[in-house]
Design an enzyme around this catalytic site. Structure first.
Site, short mmCIF file in Angstrom:
data_model
loop_
_atom_site.label_atom_id
_atom_site.label_comp_id
_atom_site.label_asym_id
_atom_site.label_seq_id
_atom_site.Cartn_x
_atom_site.Cartn_y
_atom_site.Cartn_z
N ARG A 14 0.83 -1.21 0.00
CA ARG A 14 0.00 0.00 0.00
C ARG A 14 0.86 1.26 0.00
NH1 ARG A 14 -3.29 2.49 4.99
NH2 ARG A 14 -1.13 2.48 5.68
N ASP A 32 -19.42 4.92 10.61
CA ASP A 32 -19.97 5.62 11.76
C ASP A 32 -20.14 7.09 11.42
OD1 ASP A 32 -20.82 6.21 14.30
OD2 ASP A 32 -18.81 6.34 15.16
N SER A 81 -16.86 -4.78 8.88
CA SER A 81 -16.89 -3.76 9.93
C SER A 81 -15.46 -3.52 10.38
CB SER A 81 -17.75 -4.21 11.11
OG SER A 81 -17.70 -3.27 12.16
N ASN A 82 -14.92 -2.36 10.04
CA ASN A 82 -13.52 -2.06 10.35
C ASN A 82 -13.43 -1.38 11.71
OD1 ASN A 82 -10.78 -1.70 10.20
ND2 ASN A 82 -10.83 -0.13 8.62
N HIS A 114 -25.68 -19.74 10.94
CA HIS A 114 -25.48 -21.18 11.12
C HIS A 114 -26.57 -22.02 10.47
CE1 HIS A 114 -22.99 -24.23 12.59
NE2 HIS A 114 -22.78 -23.81 13.82
N ASP A 118 -21.35 -23.44 8.04
CA ASP A 118 -20.78 -24.14 9.19
C ASP A 118 -19.35 -23.67 9.40
OD1 ASP A 118 -19.19 -25.51 7.30
OD2 ASP A 118 -20.70 -27.08 7.09
#
Length: 539
Positions: free
Chosen positions: A348, A406, A456-457, A509, A513
């Site tokens: 990066r 957020d 979700s970071n 679930h 699995d």
């Protein structure tokens, strides 16, 4: 007679076909009664009556095309049978409260003729949305409007929406106060169109020259305008402190009151310079206006131990409902892993200058998304969903990866569409756009729909581990923790410094699995730990 104009019936829809009229000319209608069915390019939509009355004309025949914001049918509201048969828009106020029956004043002091005040009806602002919260009025009663000028910000359960003025004019009334709930298809604010105000002023001047009044009722005596000395603050000839909309907005931005500022313009008009002088401490307060107490002198708003109550609305309310439904209907299981991102961080850093040269900020998220889209090609079950009856698996044709943001309106999860077909730079650019819009609470509905899997970071805020809740109807979500430089053994058994990132998966679930999640995560991890291997898979 009132004209009902076809409202906004879907994002990007400007016209539709009239499929079936449920009423005929002359029929009586009741409020919310189905009147007509129209077909857009997406669905069949039923239009209902805004109020009780009688249909007088159908403007668009069955099978023809109706335009959004154009008259669809005309009706006579109940209780107005003897009214003159003049064409008015569907937003025209039919009746007024006793204290509001006086015609509003035009900008030059002349009265606008009755019937020229229009109500702006809150249009459909999203699929399934029937109400919204008024977050901020951008104008005040009495201010002038320009066409397409932002008027009010409203918050739905999905995003912040900016409502603009349909035409130039002057605001006469705000029907819904800040913080209150506005209903779709109900009046939001009233205004006098610019043309109507000009015509009203000309008519008033003509009547004055002729020495006769066109009204049937006795003409009320007009009080003489108050004399205001230059440099003083006064109410002006129209009973309010003169100031332009831009000045009023500046006053609101600095949390001031017009009454506190001395106006140096004609009739005590407050100018921009007066506001800035007041802010800088050079202005003087009006002798008639009480000084505002200093912040430290303001008494406490609540007593010790008092509970402060705030309504749960907008995006936060939608998130609450979504999370309760997801947690109570989907059997979650978690799976955790560590990923060595040392090589990814180095790559990066090498690519960042090239991305910045194209006005794109390159974070780790584009790599997470691209590697996930590649891994899903071998594990399509991660990009599927169950039907409502939970007896069918629907494999989705595109990988639309969502990311939790957020924002100031609450948590939003916009998604990047078709990640498998996009370049890394294109994904980065789309992430940058969506993140900026989500933080401002102004994400388009299309960017929030049709997500297939989410990230979700939480590590961006400092978290290491998390147990995320699935964003239904998706079947999996991953929480990414922060990267930490930790000691690890290399192939030779020597201790070396490596960048370690933790990830925690949550899976449905009923469909997934532990073995499926583990194998998928290993494939994803392989691309991230050796990012150059992604080149072999790119088309």
């Amino acid at each position: 007679m009132t004209e009902f104009k076809l409202p906004d019936i879907g994002e990007g829809i400007v016209e539709c076909e009239v499929v079936e009229w449920r009423v005929a000319e002359g029929d009586a209608i009741e409020e919310d009664q189905p009147v007509v069915e129209v077909m857009t390019d997406k669905a069949l939509v039923e239009i209902t009556a805004p109020e009780t009355g009688r249909v007088t004309r159908l403007h668009v025949a069955k099978g023809e095309i109706a335009k959004v914001h154009a008259p669809l049918f005309a009706y006579e509201a109940e209780g107005s049978a003897g009214a003159p048969d003049e064409a008015r828009s569907s937003a025209t106020t039919a009746t007024a409260a006793p204290e509001a029956q006086a015609a509003p004043s035009s900008p030059d002091g002349a009265s606008a003729p009755s019937g020229q005040t229009k109500d702006f009806i809150l249009p459909d602002i999203g699929e399934g949305i029937v109400e919204c919260e008024v977050v901020e009025w951008r104008v005040a009663e009495g201010e002038t409007l320009a066409e397409d000028q932002p008027v009010v910000d409203v918050m739905t359960d999905k995003a912040m929406v900016e409502i603009t003025a349909p035409e130039a004019g002057r605001v006469t009334r705000l029907h819904v106060a800040k913080g209150e709930i506005a209903k779709v298809h109900a009046p939001l604010f009233a205004y006098v169109p610019e043309d109507a105000a000009a015509e009203g002023g000309a008519s008033a001047q003509a009547a004055s020259r002729g020495g006769t009044s066109t009204a049937q009722t006795p003409k009320a005596e007009t009080p003489e305008p108050r004399s205001v000395s230059p440099g003083g603050t006064g109410k002006g000839p129209h009973g309010r402190i003169p100031a332009s909309p831009a000045v009023r907005r500046l006053v609101r931005e600095h949390e001031l009151r017009l009454e506190d500022i001395s106006g140096s313009g004609k009739d005590g008009r407050v100018l921009k310079g007066d506001v800035m002088a007041f802010v800088e401490g050079d202005g003087t307060r009006s002798a008639a206006a009480p000084a505002r107490p200093a912040p430290e002198a303001t008494p406490a708003a609540t007593e010790p131990g008092e509970v402060r109550v705030e309504p749960l609305r907008g995006v936060r309310a939608a998130m609450a409902r979504q999370m309760v439904a997801s947690a109570s209907t989907i059997p979650h299981f978690q799976y955790g892993e560590e990923i060595d991102v040392t090589e990814l961080l180095a790559l990066r850093e090498r690519l960042k200058p090239r991305a910045e040269a194209r006005d794109t900020r390159l974070t780790l998220m584009p790599f997470f998304m691209k590697a996930m889209a590649l891994a899903i090609q071998d594990f399509p079950l991660l990009n599927s969903r169950l039907n409502d009856a939970a007896d069918e698996i629907h494999y989705l044709p595109s990988c639309n990866i969502g990311m939790a943001v957020d924002g100031k309106a609450g948590l939003m999860v916009p998604n990047v569409k078709g990640v498998e077909h996009r370049s890394l730079l294109d994904v980065a650019h789309e992430i940058q756009r969506l993140t900026g819009e989500a933080r401002e609470g102004r994400v388009a509905q299309a960017d929030l729909r049709d997500g297939t899997i989410s990230i979700s970071n939480i590590g961006a805020l400092g978290g290491t581990y998390a147990a995320p809740i699935i964003n239904a109807p998706e079947v999996a979500i991953v929480a990414i923790g922060k990267s930490q430089w930790l000691p690890r053994f290399d192939a030779a058994g020597d201790v070396t410094r490596r960048a370690i990132m933790t990830v925690t998966w949550a899976g449905d679930h009923r469909l997934l699995d532990g073995g499926t999640i583990a194998r998928f995560c290993n494939a994803w991890k392989g691309y991230l730990e050796e990012p150059e291997t992604m080149l072999l898979e790119l088309s």
